[in-house]
Design a protein around this motif. Structure first.
Motif, mmCIF file in Angstrom:
data_model
loop_
_atom_site.group_PDB
_atom_site.id
_atom_site.type_symbol
_atom_site.label_atom_id
_atom_site.label_comp_id
_atom_site.label_asym_id
_atom_site.label_seq_id
_atom_site.Cartn_x
_atom_site.Cartn_y
_atom_site.Cartn_z
ATOM 1 N N LYS A 1 -5.482 -30.576 25.401
ATOM 2 C CA LYS A 1 -6.207 -29.324 25.135
ATOM 3 C C LYS A 1 -7.714 -29.519 25.275
ATOM 4 O O LYS A 1 -8.414 -28.616 25.711
ATOM 5 C CB LYS A 1 -5.923 -28.826 23.718
ATOM 6 N N LYS A 2 -8.201 -30.678 24.870
ATOM 7 C CA LYS A 2 -9.639 -30.971 24.912
ATOM 8 C C LYS A 2 -10.070 -31.513 26.272
ATOM 9 O O LYS A 2 -11.232 -31.853 26.454
ATOM 10 C CB LYS A 2 -10.012 -31.978 23.813
ATOM 11 N N GLN B 1 -1.077 -34.082 22.827
ATOM 12 C CA GLN B 1 -1.279 -32.654 23.081
ATOM 13 C C GLN B 1 -2.712 -32.243 22.783
ATOM 14 O O GLN B 1 -3.312 -31.466 23.519
ATOM 15 C CB GLN B 1 -0.312 -31.821 22.246
ATOM 16 N N TRP B 2 -3.261 -32.756 21.688
ATOM 17 C CA TRP B 2 -4.631 -32.424 21.316
ATOM 18 C C TRP B 2 -5.601 -32.889 22.399
ATOM 19 O O TRP B 2 -6.502 -32.146 22.783
ATOM 20 C CB TRP B 2 -4.973 -33.057 19.958
#
Length: 78
Positions: free
Chosen positions: A65-66, A61-62
């Protein structure tokens, strides 16, 4: 001989993707480092990101997002 530890390993299609991951993680103090892809994994560029498997966040998920690109994410004893 060093004892193997369970790590989350992220592989990439290109070296550029691996370096982008390293840069983003360093900025946010996410633990880990660039390593050669472990033998048991087949991957595109030969570099991977290894980090503690017990990291408190969700790395997939991180990365989304990035807007980071990757090939695969898995847990391995390395």
């Amino acid at each position: 001989m060093r004892q193997k530890e369970l790590k989350t390993v992220v592989t990439f299609h290109t070296v550029t993707e691996a370096i982008a991951m390293e840069t983003a993680c360093m900025k946010e103090e996410i633990p880990g480092r660039i390593i050669p892809v472990p033998r048991e994994i087949k991957a595109g560029c030969g570099l991977s990101w290894a980090m503690p498997a017990d990291w408190a966040g969700n790395i997939g998920q991180w990365m989304e997002k990035k807007d980071l690109s990757w090939e695969s994410v898995g847990e391995y004893f390395i």
